[in-house]
Scaffold this active site. Structure first.
Site, mmCIF file in Angstrom:
data_model
loop_
_atom_site.group_PDB
_atom_site.id
_atom_site.type_symbol
_atom_site.label_atom_id
_atom_site.label_comp_id
_atom_site.label_asym_id
_atom_site.label_seq_id
_atom_site.Cartn_x
_atom_site.Cartn_y
_atom_site.Cartn_z
ATOM 1 C CG HIS A 64 -1.990 1.033 1.134
ATOM 2 N ND1 HIS A 64 -1.756 2.356 1.406
ATOM 3 C CD2 HIS A 64 -3.286 0.950 0.750
ATOM 4 C CE1 HIS A 64 -2.879 3.041 1.202
ATOM 5 N NE2 HIS A 64 -3.820 2.206 0.810
ATOM 6 C CD GLU A 82 -5.570 1.688 -2.899
ATOM 7 O OE1 GLU A 82 -6.741 1.730 -2.523
ATOM 8 O OE2 GLU A 82 -4.608 1.633 -2.115
HETATM 9 P P1 13P Z 1 -9.596 6.352 0.467
HETATM 10 O O1 13P Z 1 -10.800 5.564 -0.007
HETATM 11 O O2 13P Z 1 -9.753 6.889 1.851
HETATM 12 O O3 13P Z 1 -9.170 7.372 -0.535
HETATM 13 O O4 13P Z 1 -8.394 5.301 0.566
HETATM 14 C C1 13P Z 1 -8.089 4.518 -0.505
HETATM 15 C C2 13P Z 1 -7.111 3.506 -0.052
HETATM 16 O O5 13P Z 1 -5.975 3.835 0.230
HETATM 17 C C3 13P Z 1 -7.572 2.129 0.111
HETATM 18 O O6 13P Z 1 -6.516 1.250 0.336
#
Ligand code: 13P
Length: 252
Positions: A85, A167
């Site tokens: 992550h 992401e």
């Molecule tokens: P948010 O949905 O708070 O933007 O976070 C996304 C995330 O990092 C999920 O792993």
């Protein structure tokens, strides 16, 4: 049904609240990623949802103060591990090399993995090719040595033990600077790129690809719509009960 994965990050503060969120989220095709201290309680509370760990160590046992072994995690009944992550890369200096070790350790322990990738704003500003090159590098390095090994089936095809979450760092809520969320069209194009890279490029893999970054009840249906996107990974909105109820309603 597409996947709804919920990364609770460093929330909520008590086991009671964690159990309450678990009950609300206990549905098929949901994967919950609670803080590690609540894993046991959440696994026991859920019947339909699957449970994952937000982070793990690559060694099984030994003198590694403060770390959590993939084998220990698996023994709790946890099925998934989130690896790489961007918050772990940023705050805890995770690199593609440690991400790669963690993926191998998770597979060796029998856990399924969601590998997180995504470019920073500096790459996106240079254009889509720079963003893709950044993501491609994370995939190649993160999955290095995994093809044709004991970790994954050697033949091409749909695999169940690896998913990728795209992401883009600039779209994740809670950062120091607020940026607008990605568009469903752009996220679908990147999901397609990730699938092509893994399938035809170098691994002959065909993992599910999730999108994450400021997904909430207002945009979840749009982000889930494209064929290339197999689900969403939601952070902030997944620990707000009212949002959660609306997310389930709109995702249907
Ligand atoms: P948010 O949905 O708070 O933007 O976070 C996304 C995330 O990092 C999920 O792993």
């Amino acid at each position: 049904m597409k996947i709804l994965a919920f990364n609770w990050k460093l929330n909520p503060l008590t086991e009671r609240e964690a159990l309450s969120l678990s009950s609300l989220s206990d549905r098929k095709d949901v994967i919950l990623f609670p803080p590690a201290v609540f894993l046991n309680a959440v696994v026991r509370r859920t019947k339909r949802a699957e449970v994952g760990v937000q982070n793990l160590f690559w060694e099984t046992e030994g003198a590694f103060t403060g770390e959590t072994s993939p084998v220990m995690i698996k023994s709790l009944g946890v099925r998934w591990a989130l690896v790489g992550h961007s918050e772990r890369r940023k705050y805890f200096e995770e690199t593609d090399e440690t991400v790669n070790k963690k993926i191998k350790a998770a597979f060796a322990a029998g856990l399924n993995v969601i590998l997180c990738v995504g470019e920073p704003m500096s790459a996106r500003k240079k254009g889509i090719h720079a963003a893709r090159a950044f993501v491609r590098k994370q995939l190649v390095r993160g999955l290095s040595g995994i093809r044709n090994s004991k970790f994954l089936p050697a033949q091409a095809g749909k695999i169940r033990n690896l998913a990728v979450a795209y992401e883009p760092i600039w779209a994740i809520s809670g950062g120091a600077v607020h940026h607008p969320s990605d568009t469903p069209k752009d996220s679908a194009e990147m999901a397609k790129f990730i699938k092509e890279t893994l399938f035809s490029g170098f691994h002959s893999l065909n993992p599910e690809v999730l999108y994450g970054g400021s997904v909430d009840s207002k945009n979840v249906a749009d982000f889930l719509k494209p064929r290339e996107v197999d689900g969403v990974l939601i952070g902030g909105a997944s620990v707000k009960k009212e949002e959660l109820k609306k997310i389930f309603k709109r995702a249907n």
